[in-house]
Design an enzyme around this catalytic site. Structure first.
Site, PDB file in Angstrom:
ATOM      1  N   TYR A 100       1.365   7.501   8.854  1.00  0.00           N
ATOM      2  CA  TYR A 100       0.882   6.116   8.788  1.00  0.00           C
ATOM      3  C   TYR A 100       1.153   5.354  10.088  1.00  0.00           C
ATOM      4  CZ  TYR A 100       1.236   7.233   3.778  1.00  0.00           C
ATOM      5  OH  TYR A 100       1.160   7.836   2.556  1.00  0.00           O
ATOM      6  N   ARG A 177       3.681   1.506   9.215  1.00  0.00           N
ATOM      7  CA  ARG A 177       3.820   2.240   7.967  1.00  0.00           C
ATOM      8  C   ARG A 177       2.855   1.704   6.899  1.00  0.00           C
ATOM      9  NH1 ARG A 177       7.655   4.458   4.092  1.00  0.00           N
ATOM     10  NH2 ARG A 177       6.311   4.908   2.368  1.00  0.00           N
ATOM     11  N   TYR A 180      -1.445   2.560   5.534  1.00  0.00           N
ATOM     12  CA  TYR A 180      -1.978   3.299   4.375  1.00  0.00           C
ATOM     13  C   TYR A 180      -2.108   2.363   3.174  1.00  0.00           C
ATOM     14  CZ  TYR A 180      -2.120   6.786   0.606  1.00  0.00           C
ATOM     15  OH  TYR A 180      -2.459   7.527  -0.500  1.00  0.00           O
ATOM     16  N   ARG A 255      13.600   6.172  -5.391  1.00  0.00           N
ATOM     17  CA  ARG A 255      12.264   6.656  -5.724  1.00  0.00           C
ATOM     18  C   ARG A 255      12.263   7.211  -7.142  1.00  0.00           C
ATOM     19  NH1 ARG A 255      11.315   4.470  -1.657  1.00  0.00           N
ATOM     20  NH2 ARG A 255      10.029   5.131   0.093  1.00  0.00           N
ATOM     21  N   ARG A 336      10.678   2.114  -6.533  1.00  0.00           N
ATOM     22  CA  ARG A 336       9.343   2.341  -7.085  1.00  0.00           C
ATOM     23  C   ARG A 336       9.406   2.779  -8.541  1.00  0.00           C
ATOM     24  NH1 ARG A 336       6.439   6.099  -2.733  1.00  0.00           N
ATOM     25  NH2 ARG A 336       5.747   4.490  -1.283  1.00  0.00           N
TER      26      ARG A 336
HETATM   27  N1  UDP Z   1      13.295  10.695   3.575  1.00  0.00           N
HETATM   28  C1  UDP Z   1      14.548  11.164   3.988  1.00  0.00           C
HETATM   29  N2  UDP Z   1      14.624  12.394   4.600  1.00  0.00           N
HETATM   30  C2  UDP Z   1      13.532  13.185   4.785  1.00  0.00           C
HETATM   31  C3  UDP Z   1      12.258  12.705   4.357  1.00  0.00           C
HETATM   32  C4  UDP Z   1      12.186  11.449   3.754  1.00  0.00           C
HETATM   33  O1  UDP Z   1      15.580  10.489   3.839  1.00  0.00           O
HETATM   34  O2  UDP Z   1      13.695  14.296   5.325  1.00  0.00           O
HETATM   35  C5  UDP Z   1      13.222   9.383   2.880  1.00  0.00           C
HETATM   36  C6  UDP Z   1      12.173   8.387   3.386  1.00  0.00           C
HETATM   37  O3  UDP Z   1      12.679   7.600   4.447  1.00  0.00           O
HETATM   38  C7  UDP Z   1      11.926   7.559   2.124  1.00  0.00           C
HETATM   39  C8  UDP Z   1      12.069   8.567   0.995  1.00  0.00           C
HETATM   40  O4  UDP Z   1      12.822   9.654   1.540  1.00  0.00           O
HETATM   41  O5  UDP Z   1      12.934   6.572   1.983  1.00  0.00           O
HETATM   42  C9  UDP Z   1      10.773   9.102   0.442  1.00  0.00           C
HETATM   43  O6  UDP Z   1       9.968   9.494   1.519  1.00  0.00           O
HETATM   44  P1  UDP Z   1       8.624  10.340   1.346  1.00  0.00           P
HETATM   45  O7  UDP Z   1       8.188  10.755   2.709  1.00  0.00           O
HETATM   46  O8  UDP Z   1       8.800  11.410   0.346  1.00  0.00           O
HETATM   47  O9  UDP Z   1       7.507   9.347   0.801  1.00  0.00           O
HETATM   48  P2  UDP Z   1       7.453   7.836   0.290  1.00  0.00           P
HETATM   49  O10 UDP Z   1       8.090   7.816  -1.049  1.00  0.00           O
HETATM   50  O11 UDP Z   1       8.161   6.967   1.287  1.00  0.00           O
HETATM   51  O12 UDP Z   1       5.995   7.558   0.236  1.00  0.00           O
END
Ligand code: UDP
Length: 381
Positions: A100, A177, A180, A255, A336
């Protein structure tokens, strides 16, 4: 015996055209349609993960076809399939947070500009459109803007995300970011307006971190060396390489995760119940799986170490700044949790898979698929 929908009506065979992301969601959806419905499906994308759909039971495979096609560019090949279809399902092709802020133009083009002609087409030709959007459109929660000790932070009104009530709170323009979320939001607004103004039959699906086997890629194995997959894949990659799992900004954000099979059940219900799904925006996620990214890393380490019969202490985590990990322009969603009222009421859908089950199934798949290639790339480096 004919299958009946939720209102007791016979489910008649339909022609479905799936556009985009043939590797994960598109491939899983085609599988679901072939195995659990009488419908025909054509997938249009450049996909590597659907070869298995060409073998096996001939009757089922007859109902599946595949066009290796660059969708926005190749209208001539697209048109006859669209003309023959009863439903068009649009799945975003550029949908990785790492993209993004680094491929902002592609992100906005593929999630808004390229979708506009499809919306116009469906509206003009009276085709049903199911569009896959994302929980990303909600952006940050209102609770995230309250002071740390404000008691309202604990009030679900401020953090549970409702399709018809929650605001969409995105960051400033330099925080790329949100490109998207912004593109998807515009697409949703256009679709919903076309529904109101010109009778477009549509369903919008907000995917809340759908995860499962085959998603994403392992950098340098079946994807670009400098690519950054989403969190489960990224952590599984570190586990296989025996590297510390990287916690972006400490991994404090939260999440929820929804297993892809649960999500596919929801999509099939939408296909088979147009009276209940048309004109709706649905959250499709699992509110019972909430976890911080730091706890997720620990859970994945525990499961992986147990499978390998190793002590947990063989694996570790390390905090990294988001600017180092993703580059400038990254920002994050704090929380979320999907509200399930609308999808429950309209389709009676509830997710079944627990987070523990999701992580176990996913790590077994990753191990089976990638452990050899990870070992050889470790030896080479
Ligand atoms: N994240 C992390 N380490 C990684 C990849 C992602 O800490 O190796 C974190 C990222 O910063 C976010 C969360 O995990 O807070 C989820 O990221 P993801 O890319 O899965 O997608 P999102 O839920 O943000 O769309």
């Amino acid at each position: 015996m004919a299958k009946l929908n939720l209102d007791g009506k016979e489910i008649k065979p339909l022609k479905i055209c799936v556009i985009g992301d043939g590797d994960f969601i598109g491939a899983c959806l085609c599988e679901k349609i072939i195995y659990d419905s009488p419908h025909q499906v054509t997938l249009m994308d450049e996909s590597h993960k659907i070869k298995h759909l060409f073998g096996g039971n001939a009757a089922r495979i007859d109902r599946f076809s595949y066009l290796n096609i660059d969708v926005p560019a190749d209208v001539a090949r697209l048109q006859p399939v669209l003309d023959a279809a009863d439903i068009l399902i649009n799945i975003p092709a550029v949908c990785l947070p790492a993209d993004y802020s680094t491929r902002t133009f592609d992100t906005i083009k593929s999630n808004f500009l390229d979708v506009v002609p499809l919306i116009e087409y469906c509206s003009e030709k009276n085709k049903r459109l199911i569009h896959l959007s994302s929980s990303e459109v909600y952006g940050k929660t209102t609770a995230g803007y309250l002071l740390k000790d404000d008691p309202l932070r604990k009030d679900p009104k401020f953090y549970v995300l409702k399709e018809d009530e929650s605001p969409c709170i995105l960051g400033s323009i330099d925080k790329r970011r949100w490109s998207y979320a912004c593109a998807q939001q515009l697409t949703e607004r256009l679709i919903s307006a076309e529904g109101d103004e010109h009778g477009l039959e549509y369903t919008i699906v907000r995917a809340f971190n759908w995860v499962g086997p085959r998603m994403d890629f392992i950098p340098g194995v079946d994807g670009p060396c400098n690519g950054v997959p989403t969190v489960l894949t990224s952590f599984s990659n570190s586990l296989l390489r025996r590297e510390p799992l990287k916690l972006v900004d400490g991994g404090y954000y939260l999440r929820t995760f929804c297993f892809i099979e649960d999500a596919m059940v929801a999509l099939l219900l939408m296909i088979d119940n147009p009276e209940r799904a048309n004109g709706q925006i649905f959250n499709v996620g699992n509110p019972n799986t909430e976890i911080s990214i730091k706890e997720l890393a620990n859970l994945m380490i525990r499961v992986h170490a147990k499978f390998n019969r190793e002590p947990r202490s063989n694996y570790s985590t390390v905090a990294v700044s988001s600017e180092v990990f993703y580059g400038k322009g990254y920002d994050d969603c704090d929380r979320r949790i999907p509200d399930m009222t609308i999808i429950n009421r309209q389709l009676g859908w509830k997710p079944k898979f627990t987070l523990q089950e999701i992580v176990e199934v996913f790590l077994i798949y990753q191990h089976k698929t990638y452990s050899k290639s990870e070992r050889s790339s470790n030896r080479a480096s």
